[in-house]
Design a protein around this motif. Structure first.
Motif, PDB file in Angstrom:
ATOM      1  N   UNK A 238       0.822  -1.219   0.000  1.00 12.30           N
ATOM      2  CA  UNK A 238       0.000   0.000   0.000  1.00 12.30           C
ATOM      3  C   UNK A 238       0.852   1.263   0.000  1.00 12.30           C
ATOM      4  N   UNK A 239       0.320   2.305  -0.600  1.00 11.02           N
ATOM      5  CA  UNK A 239       1.050   3.560  -0.746  1.00 11.02           C
ATOM      6  C   UNK A 239       0.482   4.602   0.208  1.00 11.02           C
ATOM      7  N   UNK A 240       1.346   5.250   0.955  1.00 14.06           N
ATOM      8  CA  UNK A 240       0.915   6.303   1.874  1.00 14.06           C
ATOM      9  C   UNK A 240       0.731   7.614   1.128  1.00 14.06           C
ATOM     10  N   UNK A 241       0.050   8.550   1.773  1.00 16.53           N
ATOM     11  CA  UNK A 241      -0.099   9.885   1.179  1.00 16.53           C
ATOM     12  C   UNK A 241       1.259  10.549   1.004  1.00 16.53           C
ATOM     13  N   UNK A 242       2.155  10.306   1.966  1.00 24.14           N
ATOM     14  CA  UNK A 242       3.481  10.919   1.877  1.00 24.14           C
ATOM     15  C   UNK A 242       4.240  10.466   0.646  1.00 24.14           C
ATOM     16  N   UNK A 243       4.220   9.157   0.397  1.00 23.66           N
ATOM     17  CA  UNK A 243       4.895   8.622  -0.791  1.00 23.66           C
ATOM     18  C   UNK A 243       4.283   9.185  -2.059  1.00 23.66           C
ATOM     19  N   UNK A 244       2.964   9.272  -2.098  1.00 25.38           N
ATOM     20  CA  UNK A 244       2.282   9.801  -3.279  1.00 25.38           C
ATOM     21  C   UNK A 244       2.621  11.273  -3.475  1.00 25.38           C
ATOM     22  N   UNK A 245       2.704  12.018  -2.402  1.00 23.41           N
ATOM     23  CA  UNK A 245       3.063  13.438  -2.488  1.00 23.41           C
ATOM     24  C   UNK A 245       4.454  13.604  -3.087  1.00 23.41           C
ATOM     25  N   UNK A 246       5.389  12.791  -2.608  1.00 16.83           N
ATOM     26  CA  UNK A 246       6.761  12.874  -3.119  1.00 16.83           C
ATOM     27  C   UNK A 246       6.807  12.576  -4.616  1.00 16.83           C
ATOM     28  N   UNK A 247       6.121  11.518  -5.024  1.00 15.40           N
ATOM     29  CA  UNK A 247       6.156  11.103  -6.430  1.00 15.40           C
ATOM     30  C   UNK A 247       5.500  12.113  -7.358  1.00 15.40           C
ATOM     31  N   UNK A 248       4.558  12.887  -6.865  1.00 17.21           N
ATOM     32  CA  UNK A 248       3.861  13.860  -7.714  1.00 17.21           C
ATOM     33  C   UNK A 248       4.457  15.258  -7.607  1.00 17.21           C
ATOM     34  N   UNK A 269      10.060  12.033   3.574  1.00 21.59           N
ATOM     35  CA  UNK A 269      10.842  10.810   3.386  1.00 21.59           C
ATOM     36  C   UNK A 269      11.522  10.390   4.687  1.00 21.59           C
ATOM     37  N   UNK A 270      11.984  11.355   5.463  1.00 22.60           N
ATOM     38  CA  UNK A 270      12.646  11.043   6.728  1.00 22.60           C
ATOM     39  C   UNK A 270      11.661  10.394   7.703  1.00 22.60           C
ATOM     40  N   UNK A 271      10.450  10.939   7.758  1.00 23.64           N
ATOM     41  CA  UNK A 271       9.428  10.368   8.639  1.00 23.64           C
ATOM     42  C   UNK A 271       9.015   8.987   8.153  1.00 23.64           C
ATOM     43  N   UNK A 272       8.869   8.847   6.839  1.00 21.46           N
ATOM     44  CA  UNK A 272       8.480   7.550   6.268  1.00 21.46           C
ATOM     45  C   UNK A 272       9.527   6.482   6.565  1.00 21.46           C
ATOM     46  N   UNK A 273      10.798   6.871   6.584  1.00 20.38           N
ATOM     47  CA  UNK A 273      11.872   5.899   6.796  1.00 20.38           C
ATOM     48  C   UNK A 273      11.867   5.302   8.194  1.00 20.38           C
ATOM     49  N   UNK A 274      11.197   5.959   9.120  1.00 21.97           N
ATOM     50  CA  UNK A 274      11.145   5.464  10.493  1.00 21.97           C
ATOM     51  C   UNK A 274      10.203   4.272  10.627  1.00 21.97           C
ATOM     52  N   UNK A 275       9.279   4.139   9.658  1.00 27.68           N
ATOM     53  CA  UNK A 275       8.389   2.987   9.640  1.00 27.68           C
ATOM     54  C   UNK A 275       7.369   2.939  10.752  1.00 27.68           C
ATOM     55  N   UNK A 276       7.100   4.086  11.373  1.00 21.54           N
ATOM     56  CA  UNK A 276       6.156   4.104  12.492  1.00 21.54           C
ATOM     57  C   UNK A 276       4.885   4.891  12.200  1.00 21.54           C
ATOM     58  N   UNK A 277       4.759   5.408  10.979  1.00 25.63           N
ATOM     59  CA  UNK A 277       3.574   6.201  10.642  1.00 25.63           C
ATOM     60  C   UNK A 277       2.566   5.342   9.894  1.00 25.63           C
ATOM     61  N   UNK A 278       1.279   5.643  10.033  1.00 25.28           N
ATOM     62  CA  UNK A 278       0.252   4.834   9.368  1.00 25.28           C
ATOM     63  C   UNK A 278       0.248   5.033   7.856  1.00 25.28           C
ATOM     64  N   UNK A 281      -4.879   7.088   5.631  1.00 27.28           N
ATOM     65  CA  UNK A 281      -4.997   8.533   5.808  1.00 27.28           C
ATOM     66  C   UNK A 281      -5.243   8.849   7.275  1.00 27.28           C
ATOM     67  N   UNK A 282      -4.414   9.706   7.846  1.00 25.47           N
ATOM     68  CA  UNK A 282      -4.541  10.082   9.249  1.00 25.47           C
ATOM     69  C   UNK A 282      -3.886  11.440   9.467  1.00 25.47           C
ATOM     70  N   UNK A 283      -4.331  12.136  10.509  1.00 20.80           N
ATOM     71  CA  UNK A 283      -3.781  13.472  10.763  1.00 20.80           C
ATOM     72  C   UNK A 283      -2.321  13.399  11.183  1.00 20.80           C
ATOM     73  N   UNK A 284      -1.893  12.212  11.662  1.00 25.98           N
ATOM     74  CA  UNK A 284      -0.501  12.073  12.086  1.00 25.98           C
ATOM     75  C   UNK A 284       0.332  11.229  11.125  1.00 25.98           C
ATOM     76  N   UNK A 285      -0.154  11.052   9.889  1.00 31.58           N
ATOM     77  CA  UNK A 285       0.690  10.353   8.915  1.00 31.58           C
ATOM     78  C   UNK A 285       1.809  11.295   8.480  1.00 31.58           C
ATOM     79  N   UNK A 286       2.703  10.822   7.646  1.00 35.92           N
ATOM     80  CA  UNK A 286       3.880  11.629   7.286  1.00 35.92           C
ATOM     81  C   UNK A 286       3.509  12.961   6.653  1.00 35.92           C
ATOM     82  N   UNK A 287       2.526  12.959   5.766  1.00 34.76           N
ATOM     83  CA  UNK A 287       2.127  14.206   5.113  1.00 34.76           C
ATOM     84  C   UNK A 287       1.470  15.154   6.103  1.00 34.76           C
TER      85      UNK A 287
END
Length: 302
Positions: A238-248, A269-278, A281-287
């Motif tokens: 599955x793709x997070x909003x953060x990953x999609x934001x980076x790619x676009x 990307x730094x937050x995503x690399x920690x592997x602790x974010x959902x 879609x959530x208010x505390x996801x990487x984006x």
């Protein structure tokens, strides 16, 4: 319009798309039909599944302009998941096809001020004659498709005004010179609406708001849902909003569109690399952590 059911890999059954355009009916393309299908120049259209009356399913590459030429014995399978059609190629074909419907001024006149004001009779005709869905999906499909067509109808009217209205001419001179595909009375009503004080004020405000944007995306007309499915098929998860934001927010060569975009994407990307974010879609996801709270009625990267 024929319709039917088909068992597929998605959670819901597939439905079928066929068309009944009259011979000689013309359309204005709202999208370049080769722009975002693929980066491979050898590709010839969207790869979709087609089922005949015998239940045989074959794959074929098609453009939206070819849909009206399908024989009545064939239907394009449109898989659904929940309330939305799924599949990157079928979604691309649908986007172009609905764009062609939305820009057909015979089917959906431009003289109405807003999409909700377009008489239901016109929308019903488009639905019954050009889209008609299997009853089990009809409510969801109609809602989804009408929203998409409404957006494309509005965008087409904006483009039409900016390309066909001559600012150096008077109202009367512009009205006397309608595009060939639009009846003079409709063109006159459309021009008068665009020249209304309230419409002009909103247009200027929208232009001012766009001018304030410092980070533009590079997704083009491709839906984020389709882009997300493409990335998911590549990485296998599955793709997070953060990953999609980076790619676009990258160019084709992998560079970011500007320095501000680079800074935002690197934080994501730094937050995503920690592997602790959902991933959901959530208010505390990487984006959410980087860009902050959403504006009312909007969700980024969805």
């Amino acid at each position: 319009m024929e319709s039917g059911m088909f068992e597929d890999e998605f959670q819901n059954d597939g439905s079928f798309l066929h068309d009944e355009f009259e011979d000689g009916e013309n359309f204005e393309d709202t999208e370049n039909e080769t722009s975002d299908a693929t980066d491979d120049p050898k590709r010839q259209g969207w790869l979709v599944q087609i089922r005949n009356l015998n239940g045989e399913v074959t794959e074929r590459r098609m453009w939206a302009k070819q849909v009206p030429k399908l024989p009545v014995t064939e239907q394009i399978i449109v898989p659904f998941k929940g309330n939305q059609p799924v599949g990157t190629d079928i979604d691309g074909l649908l986007g172009q096809y609905l764009g062609r419907l939305a820009s057909n001024h015979k089917l959906l006149p431009i003289s109405f001020k807003k999409w909700p004001e377009v008489v239901k009779t016109y929308k019903d005709w488009v639905w019954e004659k050009h889209i008609k869905w299997e009853p089990i999906h009809e409510a969801a499909a109609r809602t989804s498709f009408m929203m998409d067509m409404g957006k494309k109808w509005r965008e087409n009217r904006i483009r039409l005004f900016h390309t066909k209205f001559d600012q150096t001419l008077s109202r009367e001179e512009n009205i006397r010179n309608p595009p060939l595909s639009i009846p003079p009375t409709e063109w006159a009503a459309f021009i008068d609406y665009r020249l209304e004080e309230d419409t002009t004020k909103k247009s200027k405000q929208n232009a001012a708001n766009r001018a304030k944007l410092t980070i533009n995306h590079t997704g083009g007309s491709k839906k984020l849902k389709r882009r997300s499915e493409e990335i998911m098929s590549q990485i296998g998860k599955p793709v997070s909003r953060g990953t999609l934001y980076i790619e676009t927010h990258k160019r084709r060569d992998g560079s970011y569109i500007n320095e501000e975009a680079r800074q935002v994407c690197e934080k994501i990307a730094e937050i995503e690399s920690q592997g602790t974010v959902p991933v959901e879609v959530a208010i505390d996801d990487s984006l959410g952590q980087v860009k902050g709270a959403e504006h009312y009625g909007r969700v980024r990267a969805i």
